[in-house]
Design a protein around this motif. Structure first.
Motif, PDB file in Angstrom:
ATOM      1  N   ALA A   1       6.021  19.850   6.011  1.00 45.79           N
ATOM      2  CA  ALA A   1       5.105  20.381   7.021  1.00 45.79           C
ATOM      3  C   ALA A   1       4.809  21.861   6.751  1.00 45.79           C
ATOM      4  CB  ALA A   1       5.689  20.203   8.420  1.00 45.79           C
ATOM      5  N   ALA A   2       5.814  22.616   6.371  1.00 51.60           N
ATOM      6  CA  ALA A   2       5.620  24.034   6.053  1.00 51.60           C
ATOM      7  C   ALA A   2       4.727  24.190   4.831  1.00 51.60           C
ATOM      8  CB  ALA A   2       6.967  24.718   5.825  1.00 51.60           C
ATOM      9  N   ALA A   3       4.911  23.367   3.825  1.00 49.57           N
ATOM     10  CA  ALA A   3       4.099  23.438   2.615  1.00 49.57           C
ATOM     11  C   ALA A   3       2.637  23.101   2.927  1.00 49.57           C
ATOM     12  CB  ALA A   3       4.647  22.495   1.543  1.00 49.57           C
ATOM     13  N   VAL A   4       2.418  22.103   3.762  1.00 51.07           N
ATOM     14  CA  VAL A   4       1.060  21.727   4.152  1.00 51.07           C
ATOM     15  C   VAL A   4       0.414  22.853   4.960  1.00 51.07           C
ATOM     16  CG1 VAL A   4      -0.293  20.140   5.593  1.00 51.07           C
ATOM     17  CG2 VAL A   4       1.449  19.244   4.041  1.00 51.07           C
ATOM     18  N   ALA A   5       1.172  23.442   5.876  1.00 51.87           N
ATOM     19  CA  ALA A   5       0.651  24.539   6.690  1.00 51.87           C
ATOM     20  C   ALA A   5       0.275  25.731   5.813  1.00 51.87           C
ATOM     21  CB  ALA A   5       1.668  24.953   7.744  1.00 51.87           C
ATOM     22  N   ILE A   6       1.095  26.059   4.853  1.00 48.86           N
ATOM     23  CA  ILE A   6       0.811  27.171   3.942  1.00 48.86           C
ATOM     24  C   ILE A   6      -0.434  26.867   3.101  1.00 48.86           C
ATOM     25  CG2 ILE A   6       1.666  28.418   1.909  1.00 48.86           C
ATOM     26  CD1 ILE A   6       4.466  28.249   3.224  1.00 48.86           C
ATOM     27  N   ALA A   7      -0.548  25.642   2.612  1.00 48.43           N
ATOM     28  CA  ALA A   7      -1.705  25.257   1.811  1.00 48.43           C
ATOM     29  C   ALA A   7      -2.990  25.347   2.640  1.00 48.43           C
ATOM     30  CB  ALA A   7      -1.528  23.849   1.260  1.00 48.43           C
ATOM     31  N   LEU A   8      -2.955  24.892   3.887  1.00 48.17           N
ATOM     32  CA  LEU A   8      -4.122  24.978   4.762  1.00 48.17           C
ATOM     33  C   LEU A   8      -4.485  26.435   5.056  1.00 48.17           C
ATOM     34  CD1 LEU A   8      -3.490  22.094   7.307  1.00 48.17           C
ATOM     35  CD2 LEU A   8      -5.323  22.245   5.622  1.00 48.17           C
ATOM     36  N   LEU A   9      -3.493  27.254   5.322  1.00 43.18           N
ATOM     37  CA  LEU A   9      -3.737  28.666   5.583  1.00 43.18           C
ATOM     38  C   LEU A   9      -4.367  29.337   4.361  1.00 43.18           C
ATOM     39  CD1 LEU A   9      -3.481  31.096   7.449  1.00 43.18           C
ATOM     40  CD2 LEU A   9      -1.183  31.444   6.546  1.00 43.18           C
ATOM     41  N   LEU A  10      -3.860  29.033   3.198  1.00 45.84           N
ATOM     42  CA  LEU A  10      -4.400  29.587   1.961  1.00 45.84           C
ATOM     43  C   LEU A  10      -5.859  29.141   1.759  1.00 45.84           C
ATOM     44  CD1 LEU A  10      -3.912  31.240  -0.578  1.00 45.84           C
ATOM     45  CD2 LEU A  10      -3.005  29.197  -1.665  1.00 45.84           C
ATOM     46  N   ALA A  11      -6.143  27.882   2.043  1.00 43.29           N
ATOM     47  CA  ALA A  11      -7.512  27.378   1.912  1.00 43.29           C
ATOM     48  C   ALA A  11      -8.457  28.106   2.862  1.00 43.29           C
ATOM     49  CB  ALA A  11      -7.546  25.870   2.177  1.00 43.29           C
ATOM     50  N   VAL A  12      -8.028  28.358   4.083  1.00 43.91           N
ATOM     51  CA  VAL A  12      -8.857  29.076   5.057  1.00 43.91           C
ATOM     52  C   VAL A  12      -9.100  30.507   4.588  1.00 43.91           C
ATOM     53  CG1 VAL A  12      -8.884  30.022   7.412  1.00 43.91           C
ATOM     54  CG2 VAL A  12      -8.218  27.640   7.026  1.00 43.91           C
ATOM     55  N   VAL A  13      -8.070  31.167   4.105  1.00 42.98           N
ATOM     56  CA  VAL A  13      -8.214  32.546   3.616  1.00 42.98           C
ATOM     57  C   VAL A  13      -9.205  32.598   2.454  1.00 42.98           C
ATOM     58  CG1 VAL A  13      -6.992  34.429   2.442  1.00 42.98           C
ATOM     59  CG2 VAL A  13      -5.975  33.335   4.443  1.00 42.98           C
ATOM     60  N   ILE A  14      -9.100  31.669   1.523  1.00 43.19           N
ATOM     61  CA  ILE A  14     -10.015  31.631   0.383  1.00 43.19           C
ATOM     62  C   ILE A  14     -11.449  31.388   0.849  1.00 43.19           C
ATOM     63  CG2 ILE A  14     -10.662  30.286  -1.666  1.00 43.19           C
ATOM     64  CD1 ILE A  14      -7.612  29.948  -2.168  1.00 43.19           C
ATOM     65  N   PHE A  15     -11.637  30.472   1.789  1.00 39.07           N
ATOM     66  CA  PHE A  15     -12.962  30.175   2.317  1.00 39.07           C
ATOM     67  C   PHE A  15     -13.572  31.400   2.991  1.00 39.07           C
ATOM     68  CE2 PHE A  15     -15.654  28.881   5.895  1.00 39.07           C
ATOM     69  CZ  PHE A  15     -16.644  28.205   5.208  1.00 39.07           C
ATOM     70  N   VAL A  16     -12.814  32.072   3.842  1.00 39.75           N
ATOM     71  CA  VAL A  16     -13.308  33.256   4.542  1.00 39.75           C
ATOM     72  C   VAL A  16     -13.648  34.360   3.548  1.00 39.75           C
ATOM     73  CG1 VAL A  16     -12.664  35.099   6.153  1.00 39.75           C
ATOM     74  CG2 VAL A  16     -12.186  32.711   6.729  1.00 39.75           C
ATOM     75  N   ALA A  17     -12.797  34.571   2.563  1.00 38.87           N
ATOM     76  CA  ALA A  17     -13.055  35.602   1.551  1.00 38.87           C
ATOM     77  C   ALA A  17     -14.344  35.300   0.794  1.00 38.87           C
ATOM     78  CB  ALA A  17     -11.879  35.704   0.593  1.00 38.87           C
ATOM     79  N   ALA A  18     -14.590  34.048   0.481  1.00 42.75           N
ATOM     80  CA  ALA A  18     -15.816  33.666  -0.227  1.00 42.75           C
ATOM     81  C   ALA A  18     -17.048  33.922   0.638  1.00 42.75           C
ATOM     82  CB  ALA A  18     -15.757  32.200  -0.638  1.00 42.75           C
ATOM     83  N   GLN A  19     -16.956  33.666   1.943  1.00 42.42           N
ATOM     84  CA  GLN A  19     -18.077  33.903   2.844  1.00 42.42           C
ATOM     85  C   GLN A  19     -18.380  35.390   2.955  1.00 42.42           C
ATOM     86  OE1 GLN A  19     -19.994  31.426   4.140  1.00 42.42           O
ATOM     87  NE2 GLN A  19     -18.713  30.214   2.812  1.00 42.42           N
ATOM     88  N   VAL A  20     -17.358  36.195   3.094  1.00 46.75           N
ATOM     89  CA  VAL A  20     -17.544  37.641   3.185  1.00 46.75           C
ATOM     90  C   VAL A  20     -18.151  38.170   1.894  1.00 46.75           C
ATOM     91  CG1 VAL A  20     -16.331  39.855   3.329  1.00 46.75           C
ATOM     92  CG2 VAL A  20     -15.758  38.006   4.909  1.00 46.75           C
TER      93      VAL A  20
END
Length: 95
Positions: free
Chosen positions: A8-27
């Motif tokens: 569960a922790a690994a999945v949560a970290i992977a999702l958080l990383l995906a969101v950060v990458i997505f937001v950075a790409a939008q900015v």
């Protein structure tokens, strides 16, 4: 039980990383939008605002950046404009 927590922790970290990458790409894509090199003179019509003029002049550029540029080009103290006023505006359309 600890194996599930680890998963569960690994999945949560992977999702958080995906969101950060997505937001950075939008900015980054917003910052990459180029201000038009061409300028034109626009006469302010009744009901116009700098935001509406900015949207019309270069729809692909963030409105805030365009408003700041229009203010700078025209030596304005703020965003207030009046009908009949002539403004130099960056222009992204064929003239």
């Amino acid at each position: 039980m600890t194996e599930r927590r680890g998963l569960a922790a690994a999945v949560a970290i992977a999702l958080l990383l995906a969101v950060v990458i997505f937001v950075a790409a939008q900015v980054r894509s917003i910052d990459a939008t180029t201000m038009p090199d061409d300028v034109t003179t626009v006469e302010v019509a009744g009901g116009d605002t700098l935001s509406s003029i900015a949207r019309d002049a270069a729809p692909e550029v963030p409105v805030g950046r365009m408003v700041e540029r229009i203010i700078a080009l025209n030596g304005l103290d703020g965003a207030a404009v009046r009908a009949g006023q002539s403004l130099v505006v960056p222009w992204a359309h064929a003239q």
